[in-house]
Design a protein around this motif. Sequence first.
Motif, mmCIF file in Angstrom:
data_model
loop_
_atom_site.group_PDB
_atom_site.id
_atom_site.type_symbol
_atom_site.label_atom_id
_atom_site.label_comp_id
_atom_site.label_asym_id
_atom_site.label_seq_id
_atom_site.Cartn_x
_atom_site.Cartn_y
_atom_site.Cartn_z
ATOM 1 N N SER A 19 0.833 -1.208 0.000
ATOM 2 C CA SER A 19 0.000 0.000 0.000
ATOM 3 C C SER A 19 0.863 1.253 0.000
ATOM 4 N N LEU A 20 2.016 1.198 0.658
ATOM 5 C CA LEU A 20 2.940 2.331 0.620
ATOM 6 C C LEU A 20 3.478 2.551 -0.790
ATOM 7 N N GLU A 21 3.808 1.460 -1.447
ATOM 8 C CA GLU A 21 4.329 1.546 -2.815
ATOM 9 C C GLU A 21 3.338 2.255 -3.733
ATOM 10 N N GLU A 22 2.050 1.982 -3.549
ATOM 11 C CA GLU A 22 1.014 2.597 -4.373
ATOM 12 C C GLU A 22 0.788 4.054 -3.995
ATOM 13 N N LYS A 23 1.067 4.412 -2.756
ATOM 14 C CA LYS A 23 0.750 5.734 -2.225
ATOM 15 C C LYS A 23 1.866 6.756 -2.468
ATOM 16 N N LEU A 24 3.116 6.295 -2.407
ATOM 17 C CA LEU A 24 4.264 7.193 -2.422
ATOM 18 C C LEU A 24 4.588 7.716 -3.820
ATOM 19 N N PRO A 25 5.237 8.885 -3.916
ATOM 20 C CA PRO A 25 5.649 9.423 -5.224
ATOM 21 C C PRO A 25 6.745 8.572 -5.859
ATOM 22 N N PHE A 34 10.280 7.097 -4.624
ATOM 23 C CA PHE A 34 10.338 5.969 -3.701
ATOM 24 C C PHE A 34 10.151 4.687 -4.517
ATOM 25 N N VAL A 35 11.156 3.836 -4.503
ATOM 26 C CA VAL A 35 11.204 2.672 -5.388
ATOM 27 C C VAL A 35 11.348 1.393 -4.563
ATOM 28 N N ARG A 36 10.523 0.415 -4.857
ATOM 29 C CA ARG A 36 10.608 -0.863 -4.153
ATOM 30 C C ARG A 36 11.742 -1.687 -4.754
ATOM 31 N N THR A 62 11.410 -3.944 1.105
ATOM 32 C CA THR A 62 12.052 -2.630 1.231
ATOM 33 C C THR A 62 11.691 -1.683 0.087
ATOM 34 N N ILE A 63 11.385 -0.446 0.471
ATOM 35 C CA ILE A 63 11.220 0.674 -0.465
ATOM 36 C C ILE A 63 12.249 1.729 -0.089
ATOM 37 N N VAL A 64 13.031 2.190 -1.047
ATOM 38 C CA VAL A 64 14.059 3.197 -0.761
ATOM 39 C C VAL A 64 13.685 4.538 -1.380
ATOM 40 N N ASN A 65 14.168 5.587 -0.748
ATOM 41 C CA ASN A 65 14.051 6.937 -1.305
ATOM 42 C C ASN A 65 15.251 7.133 -2.223
ATOM 43 N N SER A 66 15.013 7.219 -3.516
ATOM 44 C CA SER A 66 16.118 7.268 -4.489
ATOM 45 C C SER A 66 16.989 8.509 -4.307
ATOM 46 N N THR A 67 16.459 9.559 -3.678
ATOM 47 C CA THR A 67 17.254 10.777 -3.457
ATOM 48 C C THR A 67 18.174 10.638 -2.240
ATOM 49 N N GLU A 98 14.148 -4.643 -12.617
ATOM 50 C CA GLU A 98 13.663 -3.511 -13.412
ATOM 51 C C GLU A 98 13.542 -2.264 -12.545
ATOM 52 N N ASN A 99 13.093 -2.420 -11.323
ATOM 53 C CA ASN A 99 12.983 -1.277 -10.416
ATOM 54 C C ASN A 99 14.354 -0.710 -10.085
ATOM 55 N N VAL A 100 15.330 -1.618 -9.885
ATOM 56 C CA VAL A 100 16.682 -1.154 -9.575
ATOM 57 C C VAL A 100 17.251 -0.376 -10.753
ATOM 58 N N LYS A 101 16.951 -0.801 -11.965
ATOM 59 C CA LYS A 101 17.395 -0.055 -13.154
ATOM 60 C C LYS A 101 16.824 1.355 -13.151
ATOM 61 N N ARG A 102 15.581 1.474 -12.661
ATOM 62 C CA ARG A 102 14.965 2.801 -12.584
ATOM 63 C C ARG A 102 15.752 3.729 -11.668
ATOM 64 N N LEU A 103 16.333 3.171 -10.610
ATOM 65 C CA LEU A 103 17.119 3.993 -9.681
ATOM 66 C C LEU A 103 18.283 4.663 -10.396
ATOM 67 N N MET A 104 18.837 3.982 -11.371
ATOM 68 C CA MET A 104 19.997 4.525 -12.082
ATOM 69 C C MET A 104 19.603 5.629 -13.052
ATOM 70 N N GLU A 105 18.295 5.791 -13.266
ATOM 71 C CA GLU A 105 17.821 6.819 -14.199
ATOM 72 C C GLU A 105 17.476 8.122 -13.517
ATOM 73 N N PHE A 106 17.387 8.131 -12.167
ATOM 74 C CA PHE A 106 17.017 9.364 -11.457
ATOM 75 C C PHE A 106 18.160 10.361 -11.520
#
Length: 252
Positions: A190-196, A199-201, A206-211, A244-252
Amino acid sequence: MFTTLLIDDEPIALGRLKRLLAQFDDLIEVVDEALNGLEGIQKIETLRPNLLFLDIEMPQMTGFEMLSRLSYMPMVVFVTAYDQYAIKAFEENSIDYLLKPVEKERLAKTMDKLRNLRPEQEPTLSQESLRQLIGSMVPKKEMHSISVKSGDKILFVPLSDISFFQAEDKYVLLNTVDNKQYLMNYTITSLEEKLPSNFVRVSRSTIVNSTKIREMERYFTGKYMIVMLDQKQTKIESGSTYQENVKRLMEF
């Protein structure tokens, strides 16, 4: 032959789709219809069709919500009124779609795609791709803080102060950059759906703040070790199914 269930809360739309599909009776066998998500779940679990033609916007339960409650997942063709920008999510998840009102020519293209598949083939819509699809389709509300309980008080923790969220047993802990922890009532999903989107799972828990990531290093079997910018420089191991989510982290 694909045994097929039609699900739409509009009887007129159902009737039109059924008439159009009758022209493809060498490929499609319509075994039943449902007018809402609850009825759809019951009939899917009982009939176990190969294929669904599924409306998205239905009262009480959307098509997405209905799919998330299934124990058996057929192939899915969404029937939708979403605009072209949103439909990109369907294409990226290898799921076919039909815009309302359904046109004969567009339906024929769907039939051509089905002719290249086998009814017993594994559906492209796994629970993971469903989760990604829902995340793509449902716009996240703008958030600046999240509320947590602290004794008799309700604290509002700014999102910019959060390093990561981590599930432990039945609970989720919010971890700040200064290493404070707060117990939460939310589930990790539910956090994953709620957060901007920053925030990447990265794993089941675990969900991390990419910043707030200091660095990432390759780990075993395609995983990464993520080092956070909190005071403890917490190390978080990514999950093998979240590449795939981890790859997204490298794009921020």
